[in-house]
Scaffold this motif. Structure first.
Motif, mmCIF file in Angstrom:
data_model
loop_
_atom_site.group_PDB
_atom_site.id
_atom_site.type_symbol
_atom_site.label_atom_id
_atom_site.label_comp_id
_atom_site.label_asym_id
_atom_site.label_seq_id
_atom_site.Cartn_x
_atom_site.Cartn_y
_atom_site.Cartn_z
ATOM 1 N N ALA A 170 0.852 -1.184 0.000
ATOM 2 C CA ALA A 170 0.000 0.000 0.000
ATOM 3 C C ALA A 170 0.888 1.234 0.000
ATOM 4 C CB ALA A 170 -0.915 0.015 1.219
ATOM 5 N N ARG A 171 0.339 2.350 -0.457
ATOM 6 C CA ARG A 171 1.029 3.646 -0.377
ATOM 7 C C ARG A 171 0.127 4.629 0.359
ATOM 8 N NH1 ARG A 171 2.970 1.617 -5.229
ATOM 9 N NH2 ARG A 171 5.251 1.682 -5.384
ATOM 10 N N TRP A 172 0.741 5.399 1.255
ATOM 11 C CA TRP A 172 -0.007 6.341 2.073
ATOM 12 C C TRP A 172 0.569 7.743 1.911
ATOM 13 C CZ3 TRP A 172 1.518 2.694 6.554
ATOM 14 C CH2 TRP A 172 0.753 1.506 6.481
ATOM 15 N N ARG A 173 -0.300 8.698 1.814
ATOM 16 C CA ARG A 173 0.102 10.107 1.826
ATOM 17 C C ARG A 173 0.075 10.585 3.269
ATOM 18 N NH1 ARG A 173 3.279 13.746 -0.565
ATOM 19 N NH2 ARG A 173 2.498 15.874 -0.318
ATOM 20 N N VAL A 174 1.212 11.038 3.768
ATOM 21 C CA VAL A 174 1.322 11.501 5.152
ATOM 22 C C VAL A 174 1.303 13.027 5.125
ATOM 23 C CG1 VAL A 174 2.613 11.330 7.299
ATOM 24 C CG2 VAL A 174 2.739 9.471 5.630
ATOM 25 N N SER B 85 4.796 13.739 3.000
ATOM 26 C CA SER B 85 5.516 12.804 2.142
ATOM 27 C C SER B 85 4.590 11.659 1.768
ATOM 28 C CB SER B 85 6.773 12.266 2.831
ATOM 29 O OG SER B 85 6.442 11.537 3.993
ATOM 30 N N THR B 86 5.036 10.836 0.831
ATOM 31 C CA THR B 86 4.334 9.616 0.456
ATOM 32 C C THR B 86 5.210 8.434 0.835
ATOM 33 O OG1 THR B 86 3.178 10.696 -1.373
ATOM 34 C CG2 THR B 86 3.329 8.301 -1.434
ATOM 35 N N VAL B 87 4.637 7.464 1.530
ATOM 36 C CA VAL B 87 5.403 6.311 1.999
ATOM 37 C C VAL B 87 4.794 5.032 1.437
ATOM 38 C CG1 VAL B 87 6.153 7.471 4.112
ATOM 39 C CG2 VAL B 87 4.049 6.123 4.126
ATOM 40 N N SER B 88 5.636 4.009 1.328
ATOM 41 C CA SER B 88 5.206 2.702 0.833
ATOM 42 C C SER B 88 5.271 1.692 1.963
ATOM 43 C CB SER B 88 6.096 2.249 -0.325
ATOM 44 O OG SER B 88 5.992 3.131 -1.427
#
Length: 274
Positions: A172-176, A246-249
């Motif tokens: 999944a990828r999340w926008r923090v 940031s965007t994290v995986s």
């Protein structure tokens, strides 16, 4: 419970020249800090669940007792003679053991103490242990490892300077978003300015505020919520900070591990459930 705001003010004042910031003991204080009869505020629990991505239930997430006992840890770490100053401390690891599910209608007795002060190639590190019990039975234990950075290396554990392994495929990828820092500070009581203030972050060497490590761990556990057993240990090592925004995986690994990486494959967090 101690008031977290007053403890942070004490830590900041103690770091100023001439106000006692240099009085650091060579060892750990032989003391435990405890509070009995701690109840769960259900509104607080619901706010925490929303910020971290957990389902709204009466079962406490594994990371929630850490939040409940955080003022005790602050009280311990701001005691005179504690060897690592709270200002600028880096949270580099956390291990939580859930012995059984804990529900919101239970009352916890919380105790914290410090152990295992040891050298690190960037300073010294220490484990702060928090134990949660119900009617005399230990039901939860957390161990947070904190690094106090020092200018002169003192030897000891060294960072891995080898080649970085390839990042695992993202589950999944999340926008923090930037507000994660202030929202988590509100529900956790951890108002360290490196998470909530651009100026505060820059004073400690960060270009932007960074997400709380325990938010990152909680967010990963929320993604694993349906897979977790009733009793388990989950351990994480905090790597490269998560800048805001940031965007994290997120990656789920076949051996029970999980990981969080940035867009360039650099690790933010490495974890394992067992």
């Amino acid at each position: 419970m101690p008031a977290a705001g007053a403890l942070y003010r004490r830590a900041v004042l103690g770091a100023l020249p001439g106000l006692g910031g240099g009085r650091r003991g060579p060892g750990l204080p032989a003391v435990e800090v405890a509070v009995g009869g701690v109840t769960v505020d259900r509104a607080h629990l619901a706010d925490y669940d929303r910020v971290c991505g957990f389902r709204l239930t009466d079962r406490l997430p594994a990371t929630f007792p850490h939040v409940m006992g955080f003022p005790l840890s602050l009280r311990l770490m701001t005691m005179p003679g504690f060897p690592i100053p709270l200002t600028g401390v880096v949270h580099i690891g956390n291990r939580i053991t859930v012995h059984r599910p804990i529900t919101a209608d239970e009352t916890l007795d919380l105790t914290t103490y410090a152990e295992n002060l040891r050298p690190h190639d960037r300073g010294r590190q220490v484990d702060v242990v928090l134990v949660g019990s119900v009617a005399g039975e230990e039901v939860w234990r957390g161990v947070s490892t904190y690094l106090g950075r020092e200018r002169k290396p003192s030897g000891g554990e060294a960072r891995d300077r080898g080649g970085r392994p390839e990042a695992p495929d993202a589950t999944a990828r999340w926008r923090v978003e930037p507000r994660v820092g202030t929202r988590y500070a509100r529900v956790s009581g951890d108002h360290n300015p490196i998470h909530t203030s651009l100026l505060g972050a820059r004073l400690f060497g960060f270009r932007r505020p960074i997400a709380h490590g325990m938010w990152s761990k909680a967010r990963c556990l929320a993604a694993l919520e349906s897979r977790l057993p009733d009793a388990y240990t989950v351990e994480v090592a905090f790597k490269v900070p998560v800048p805001l925004p940031s965007t994290v995986s997120f990656a789920l690994l076949p051996d029970g591990g999980f990981a969080l990486h940035d867009s360039r494959g650099r690790p933010h967090l490495a974890g394992l459930v067992r």
